[in-house]
Design a protein around this motif. Structure first.
Motif, mmCIF file in Angstrom:
data_model
loop_
_atom_site.group_PDB
_atom_site.id
_atom_site.type_symbol
_atom_site.label_atom_id
_atom_site.label_comp_id
_atom_site.label_asym_id
_atom_site.label_seq_id
_atom_site.Cartn_x
_atom_site.Cartn_y
_atom_site.Cartn_z
ATOM 1 N N GLY A 34 0.938 9.950 0.775
ATOM 2 C CA GLY A 34 0.836 11.214 0.048
ATOM 3 C C GLY A 34 1.725 12.287 0.642
ATOM 4 O O GLY A 34 2.794 12.017 1.197
ATOM 5 N N THR A 35 1.263 13.512 0.533
ATOM 6 C CA THR A 35 2.062 14.667 0.934
ATOM 7 C C THR A 35 1.220 15.607 1.785
ATOM 8 O O THR A 35 0.024 15.780 1.532
ATOM 9 C CB THR A 35 2.518 15.434 -0.334
ATOM 10 O OG1 THR A 35 3.076 14.504 -1.226
ATOM 11 C CG2 THR A 35 3.546 16.484 -0.017
ATOM 12 N N VAL B 202 -7.393 15.730 -2.823
ATOM 13 C CA VAL B 202 -6.649 16.583 -1.899
ATOM 14 C C VAL B 202 -7.640 17.252 -0.946
ATOM 15 O O VAL B 202 -8.738 17.624 -1.337
ATOM 16 C CB VAL B 202 -5.802 17.630 -2.674
ATOM 17 C CG1 VAL B 202 -6.655 18.535 -3.561
ATOM 18 C CG2 VAL B 202 -4.960 18.471 -1.725
ATOM 19 N N VAL B 203 -7.224 17.350 0.329
ATOM 20 C CA VAL B 203 -8.076 17.993 1.331
ATOM 21 C C VAL B 203 -7.372 19.249 1.815
ATOM 22 O O VAL B 203 -6.180 19.217 2.140
ATOM 23 C CB VAL B 203 -8.324 17.068 2.547
ATOM 24 C CG1 VAL B 203 -9.208 17.767 3.577
ATOM 25 C CG2 VAL B 203 -8.976 15.769 2.105
ATOM 26 N N GLY C 46 -2.588 13.695 12.733
ATOM 27 C CA GLY C 46 -3.831 13.167 12.143
ATOM 28 C C GLY C 46 -3.870 13.396 10.639
ATOM 29 O O GLY C 46 -4.322 12.533 9.881
ATOM 30 N N TRP C 47 -3.377 14.541 10.181
ATOM 31 C CA TRP C 47 -3.375 14.819 8.739
ATOM 32 C C TRP C 47 -2.420 13.861 8.026
ATOM 33 O O TRP C 47 -2.702 13.423 6.912
ATOM 34 C CB TRP C 47 -2.974 16.276 8.466
ATOM 35 C CG TRP C 47 -3.892 17.268 9.119
ATOM 36 C CD1 TRP C 47 -5.145 17.009 9.649
ATOM 37 C CD2 TRP C 47 -3.658 18.676 9.341
ATOM 38 N NE1 TRP C 47 -5.676 18.164 10.171
ATOM 39 C CE2 TRP C 47 -4.797 19.201 10.003
ATOM 40 C CE3 TRP C 47 -2.600 19.534 9.056
ATOM 41 C CZ2 TRP C 47 -4.901 20.545 10.365
ATOM 42 C CZ3 TRP C 47 -2.697 20.868 9.409
ATOM 43 C CH2 TRP C 47 -3.838 21.371 10.056
ATOM 44 N N CYS C 48 -1.301 13.550 8.676
ATOM 45 C CA CYS C 48 -0.354 12.601 8.075
ATOM 46 C C CYS C 48 -1.011 11.217 7.969
ATOM 47 O O CYS C 48 -0.823 10.502 6.972
ATOM 48 C CB CYS C 48 0.929 12.520 8.897
ATOM 49 S SG CYS C 48 1.907 14.045 8.858
ATOM 50 N N ASP D 121 -4.573 11.840 -1.177
ATOM 51 C CA ASP D 121 -3.233 11.970 -1.757
ATOM 52 C C ASP D 121 -2.474 13.182 -1.227
ATOM 53 O O ASP D 121 -1.244 13.232 -1.311
ATOM 54 C CB ASP D 121 -3.361 12.071 -3.283
ATOM 55 C CG ASP D 121 -4.112 10.872 -3.834
ATOM 56 O OD1 ASP D 121 -3.570 9.758 -3.740
ATOM 57 O OD2 ASP D 121 -5.258 11.034 -4.301
ATOM 58 N N GLY D 122 -3.210 14.159 -0.738
ATOM 59 C CA GLY D 122 -2.522 15.351 -0.243
ATOM 60 C C GLY D 122 -3.378 16.110 0.752
ATOM 61 O O GLY D 122 -4.615 16.052 0.703
#
Ligand code: SAM
Length: 223
Positions: free
Chosen positions: A142-143, A48-49, A134-136, A114-115
């Protein structure tokens, strides 16, 4: 770097210690962070970031979700904030929590994750919809979860909106300037709503919640 970005970094760099106290101890904020981490629906071992991780107030909750076998990456462009986060990571001895000095709108992360979590960050971005896009892309299966505070549309929220207006003015560099065009709370609401809409536009399933009479919004999107 724009003047606004430089001012925001200088501001957060200077006030990182105080910010950390508020980010950790304001009543209810720990529960909100724990909840946001759970909405990410991570599994143990996941990656996860956190974009704009600040002083690391979400890191304990994210690490709890992925376990010691998972990976947590915090990205922030303000060194003073990251220094506080690094102290926390060192104090807890977390070897799977990594902190990166970088720009969340061009995240220095190359592998899919993953997130992605961003709390109280969208309102600081000049182009929030592009950043969320960009995050998507970074979490294709993921989410992405956003948590933000912005002026509420709820007619019962006048007192909390008044307090929020004062707080945004006091925390907008240069502090103690009382005339802005546009006012910082209006710009913040525009950006927060633009980030939320971008996420909802990309998500195949979504989750929305409001707290404090609509002042605090949580939006989760499953991609
Ligand atoms: C209001 S603080 C929120 C910190 C943390 N997410 C929290 O919930 O306590 C906003 C943080 O976002 C960081 N930030 C804002 N824009 C950023 C960008 N484009 N790249 C990296 N960090 C950014 C700031 O440095 C600051 O640490």
């Amino acid at each position: 770097m724009s003047d606004g970005t430089a001012a925001a970094r200088a501001f957060y760099g200077r006030w990182a210690g105080l910010y950390d106290l508020l980010a950790t101890y304001v009543p209810g904020v720990g529960e909100l962070r724990d909840h946001a981490a759970r909405v990410l629906a991570l599994d143990r071992g996941d990656t996860v970031v956190e974009m704009g991780c600040g002083t690391g107030a979400n890191l304990p909750y994210l690490r709890e979700q992925v376990g010691p076998e998972g990976t947590v990456v915090g990205v922030d462009y303000t060194r003073g904030m990251l220094d506080q986060a690094r102290e926390l990571v060192d104090r807890r001895g977390w070897e799977n929590v990594h902190l990166v000095h970088g720009d969340a709108t061009a995240p220095p992360v190359s592998e899919p994750v993953d997130g992605v979590l961003a709390t109280f960050v969208s309102g600081m971005l000049a182009e929030p919809a592009a950043a969320v896009d960009g995050w998507c892309d970074l979490a294709p299966d993921g989410t992405v979860v956003l948590v933000d505070a912005a002026l509420s549309h709820d007619s019962r929220a006048a007192p909390v909106n008044a307090l929020f207006r004062a707080l945004t003015i006091l925390s907008t560099p240069p502090t103690l300037q009382f005339r802005y065009d546009p006012p910082p709370h209006e710009l913040l609401r525009e950006r927060v709503e633009s980030a939320r809409d971008a996420l909802l536009g990309r998500a195949r399933a979504s989750h929305r919640e409001e707290r404090v009479l609509g002042l605090v919004r949580l939006t989760g999107g499953r991609l």
